[in-house]
Structure formats: structure tokens, C-alpha cells
Design an enzyme around this catalytic site. Sequence first.
Site, PDB file in Angstrom:
ATOM      1  N   SER A  83       0.825  -1.195   0.000  1.00 31.30           N
ATOM      2  CA  SER A  83       0.000   0.000   0.000  1.00 31.30           C
ATOM      3  C   SER A  83       0.870   1.260   0.000  1.00 31.30           C
ATOM      4  O   SER A  83       1.684   1.452  -0.899  1.00 31.30           O
ATOM      5  CB  SER A  83      -0.965  -0.037   1.191  1.00 31.30           C
ATOM      6  OG  SER A  83      -1.985   0.918   1.043  1.00 31.30           O
ATOM      7  N   ASP A 231      -5.834  -3.484  -2.507  1.00 31.97           N
ATOM      8  CA  ASP A 231      -4.814  -3.206  -1.498  1.00 31.97           C
ATOM      9  C   ASP A 231      -4.211  -4.473  -0.890  1.00 31.97           C
ATOM     10  O   ASP A 231      -4.927  -5.374  -0.450  1.00 31.97           O
ATOM     11  CB  ASP A 231      -5.442  -2.355  -0.390  1.00 31.97           C
ATOM     12  CG  ASP A 231      -4.410  -1.669   0.470  1.00 31.97           C
ATOM     13  OD1 ASP A 231      -3.717  -2.379   1.220  1.00 31.97           O
ATOM     14  OD2 ASP A 231      -4.284  -0.437   0.386  1.00 31.97           O
TER      15      ASP A 231
END
Length: 752
Positions: A83, A231
Site C-alpha cells: 500500500s 490493497d
Amino acid sequence: MTLLALSSRGCVVGGQVVRLLVGLVGLCLTCSALAQSEDAFANDRPRVALVLSGGGARGLAHVGVLQVLDQLRVPVDCVVGTSMGALVGGAYAAGVEPETMRKLLETTDIDALFVDAPPRSQIPQRIKGYDYKPLFDITLGFNRGKVQLPFGASAGYKVELFLRDLVGPGASVANIDFDDLPTPYRAVATDLENGEMKVFEEGDLPLVMRASMSLPAVLAPIRIDGRAYVDGGLVRNLPVDVGRSVCGDVVIAVNLGTPLKRLEEVRSVIGIAGQSMNLLTEQNVERSLAELTEADVLIEPDLEGFSSSDFSAAGPIVERGLEAARQNAQALAGFSVDEESYARWLAERQNRRLPEPRIVQIDIKENERFGADAVERDLEVEAGENFSYEILHDDLARLYGRGDFSYLGYSVLPGTDGDSVLIEAEAKPWGPGYVKFGFDIRSDFESPTQANLAASYRRTWVNSVGAEWRVDGQIGYDSFLGTEFLQPLQVRDGVFVAPYALGRRTYTQFYSEELRLGQLRVGTVTGGLDLGLTANLGELRLGPYVSSIRTQPEFGVVSPVLPKVDVTQVGLNMAAIADYLDSVTFPRSGWFSALKYRATDERWGSDDEFGVAQIILRGVKSFGKNSFALLAEWGERTSGVLPSYELFELGGSGRLSGLFLDQLTGSRYNLGTLTAYRRIGDMPTQLGRGIYAGFTAEGGRINDPLMKDPWDWVSAGSVFWGADTILGAIAIGYGYSSLGQGSAYLVIGQRL
């Protein structure tokens, strides 16, 4: 003698040989020592894997950690991120120095990257027109009788373009082996279809970084090689095992933590979804922390008070990372090397930076909904010596502003005789039909409140040339239902024809001073055909129309002054608009101009014969948080007698504040307004933009025959508090006029 001579010669030769051998041995030992000296910092120390966790804005602390590692001269052999850790780690792996990274992140409005709308200057006028309607800044798909939602709050194209600028052109080429970067790199993402962890070892670096940080419901998933990714924090927010497997004798892990909320803080569906994701993230982080050994270093910045969305606090968050790394300086010093060795390592890292590609060709990936011409028409970028990434990025922003695409991006493909850019524009799966809803309220708490519910349907690419069909409707004080079919004559230019039809019912108010006499209800059915030219910065329309008008006086008794009317108008409409404003609600810069003219003629079959013109000019300039807006309006009957249902109106907020809404009516008017406002606060990006306080100074006149002194100038002013939200402008204020009237007012949903 001979024997002695031979013996002496043999001794000489033997001595030379011995000296030669000794010299060779010495040379070998010297070379070996030099080699050992050059590689000592690589061979006599443990290989270091830097592992950076996700955490949204809190991930900016990673930049501070990198700055301390640089100060302590700790070489990093590979970097692995998830991320936001993938963003910072990817930039570092591409060769971006920590200090450079910090300056860029601190000077970039990161929040704006998650807002898909490009600058208004890059949006077609036919779409900017929505800004002047009481419609929310939310567009839904509507096809086959079903409402469809986008894949995420943001398509993320701005994020991807920012990542390409961040890592540079050389690191933005497709199909890169991430081991060939200045620092070997890995990024972790989650396969949306099967939930498995994906560790990217190669590919398009910015696209991989974007995939790793595609937080569900915030950023739309990204497709890579036919798979959709979100993610990586869902499966491995702190990928210790990945770092160790790639290069890590030891691991330096930076864990940002994901603070969980108390039960009383989880008060909405969005809050519950966010808390559920945080729980999943923290569970896999605990497993990763258990994999750390005594030889590893764990850095956990104190980020209390900062949330994952606090991108505006980049500087303080980076400082927290600096502080945390310095607190671990003693442990990190064990991986430090001397200045000379570190300088050689830095030089080698810079030498590994990938060269900038040479773009010789630009291609467009075919789309299932429309052809390459639909994309090519808006491209200004050129291949060859004049190629510019800045122009390419502006082109893509302008393309997105058309509202046709769910994804816009490009790849740089290497070639033997030069490199090429492949532009990919994916049509919105929830298109080509779109709906918007909204409402507005204008009230002075005394005169009739003007409230409306609004909806709009727009269907794009009805045919291959890009025709659009629109249906707009509104119920309330100003009720209407209209439709228009806009047919471009060519894909490449803005010339169009547009037949339209509109049915409308509205009201004209009549006052004698402060006494409300009543209202005139006006019903209109209109049809027409416009020929026009439209572009990003404006639109010109001209065409004939025919209207059927019926009026009904509502004064309690039949008004002898305003009888019922049932007439037909046949005439010509002209409208020219140039819109350079950066926003229509609390703008900070730009200008707007509009010219409208309408004329009817009995020779064309009209029951009325008149001409009427109106000009509107608006300009805005800002200084810091302070903005100043000037407005000038002029309206005039140019011929004939203007009917009662065509009169201009003044009164209400910003239009002689302190008077009742539309209190004054007449066939000619002038209005000038200065509005000053200051941004006093911010709003969450998902809810709006800013909070403001300001005042207005106004002057105007109108030839209302029911005024005591018709055509005399009236001055007015107001103070107000307002907010720029996804519902439009919301403002409350108080105004006062030179006629001795004062009133409070409320505006919701109106575009100021």
C-alpha cells in the site's frame, strides 16, 4: 671457469626468477586486498531487507525513516512494501532520494489526487453545464432499468499519473524486472477474485504501486495481465516473509499500525466497513511481527493523532518517522558502513537508474464502445523530439473530463528502434447511461420558499459519432421536464445540431413595496432546433424555437392588470457562454461571461413581438485564503413590449440582499456585486472542499412600476457563512438594503 661461470649465471637467472615470483605474489596480494576493500561493505555485512507497511497517509512516516537510514549510512539491499509502503518503497527503489521524495510529497495536494474531476478548464462545456443545476457531485450508472455504482470513490487515474512523475520516465517502462532497479523491489497486492497474495517481481512499476494501494471503495481495483488487484494490506500489510526471502539476512521492518476505533466511534455503514478492514489488517500484521528475530529491527512511529487520510499533515508525519528511526539508531548502527563504502554504494545505485525512453510512436488501445478516433481527437501530444509527458498527462485529464472512462492510463513499451506509448481508455462498465440527483432550497423565511427536487439522465455514444441524449427534470417551485438530442457533425470537432423539447411551470412574484400581492403562474411548452459549437471553454448556440405559453394570475382575486394569457411565440434563440471559472461554488480564480438574446416576430406566426437581451460577467481573483468576486449583469428589452411572463427579477441573496426573493420585476435591470470570502476551514474530501465566511456589497436597479421610485439605484449588503459540499453551496446569512428591508436567508444546493 666454465662451470663457475655457468654456476654464477644460474644464480643470477635464478635470482631474477625468484624476484619475479615474489613480485607476482605481491601484486596478487595487493589486488586481493583492494578487491576485499571494495566489496567489504557488501560481503562483510548482513544483507538488509527494508519492509514498509501500509497505512494511508500515516505511511508518509516511511520517508522519515529513509532519511535516517541515509544519515546513518545503512545500505538497503532490497525494499518490500504494501500500500503506502509500496508507494514510498517503489520511489526509493527507482532511485528517488529520501530528501527529494519528502519535498515532493509535502508540496503535492495528495487529497486532490483522489478526486477524479480534472480542472474545469479541461471539462467540456456541455458537462460543466451541470454545475449550474442543483445536482449532487455524484454520478451513477443507469442501464437496462437498473442503477449501477462505480467500482470506487476514485478511478485513481490521477494517482497513477502522479506515481509516474514520482519515479520518473526511466522507471515507468513496462515489463521491468524489479531486480534491475537501483534497489531491488517487491510490492504486495491482493487478487480480488481469489483473495490470494500477489508479490510483484516485475511489470509496470507505477501500475504495480497503484495496485498495491487500491483500498476497496476508495480506489477502484486495477487490472494487470487480466487479473484485478486491490490493497495488499488485506493479506500482508507488513510483508516480513517476502523481504526475508528476497534479500534479507536481517529485516528492518517499519510498522505504522492501524488504530482500531472504539465501538461508540463506529456509527455508520462506512465506519463498520472500515473497522472490519482494519481488523483484518491488524491480524495479519500480528503474524508478521511474530516472524521477526532478535537480529531484526522493528521501527514503530508514534502516529497518535494522525489518521490514514491526513495527507495534509505530510510534514509532521514524516517527522514522526524521523523520530522513531533515531530512537532505533543504536540498533541500526550495526548495519552502517564507513563513508567511503557508502559513497560507492550510492554511486552504484545512481548508475543503475534506468535511462529515459525515446518515444517514437503513440498508439491507442481499441475500446469495445468507441473507436480510437474518440480518444485521438483530444490528444495534443506528439511522438518524437517534441514528446512531452506533461502534455500527455494534460491530454489524459481532458479525456477523463468527458465522463466516458472508468480508467485512463498508458504504458511505455520498449522497442528496437525506439519506444512507444500505448494509451488505454476503458469505457465505464456502469455506462453509457448516467443519472444524477439533487435538490435546492432558497428561503428568506418570509416569502414563498423556493425548493426543488432535480434529476438528470445522460446517455453517451448513442452512435459512432458521439451523439448524446439528455433528459432533465425538476419538481417544485420551478418544475420542468426537458429532453435534448445533441448530434455532433464529426467526431473531431465541436459542431453540432440539437433538437430539444421542454415543458415548464414556474412563478413570477409581484410586490408593492414589502406587500406581496400574489404571483403569476406560467406554463410553457417549447420545441426548437439549435446549431452550435461546443468546446471545453464555452459554447455557442443559435436556432429557431416555438413556444406555447399559458399564464394564470394567483392574486386571490382576478387581477385586472395581469389577465390570463394563452399565446404562441415563434422566434430565434441565441446563447453564447465562455466559462473559465475553476469552480462555480466559491471559485478562487477565472471568469465567466454569457450573452443571451431572444426575439419573436409576428411575421413568423408569433402572437407576441419583442426582443430581449441579457449579459452576465463574473470574475474572481484570490490572494492566499481570501477571494474576491465581481459580478455584473445587464438585461434590456430591445424591441416591442416585454410580456409579464418574460420579466427580469431581482431580490434575495446576492441579488439585492435584504429584499424578498424575486421581489422586484421589470423589463430592464442592472446589477453589480462584490463578494469577498475567506476559507476558514476544510472538509473531508468525500463531503466537500472548504468552509467560508464573507460579505457582499451590491447595487442594482430595475424598472418595477410597483416601486416607489422605479429605476432608482438600490444598495444592499450581506454577511454569510458557507460551505462548498457535494450537495452544492450551503450558506446562511443576513442581508440589508437601502429600502430599509433586512432578512436572513438560507441557501442549499444552489450554485452561487
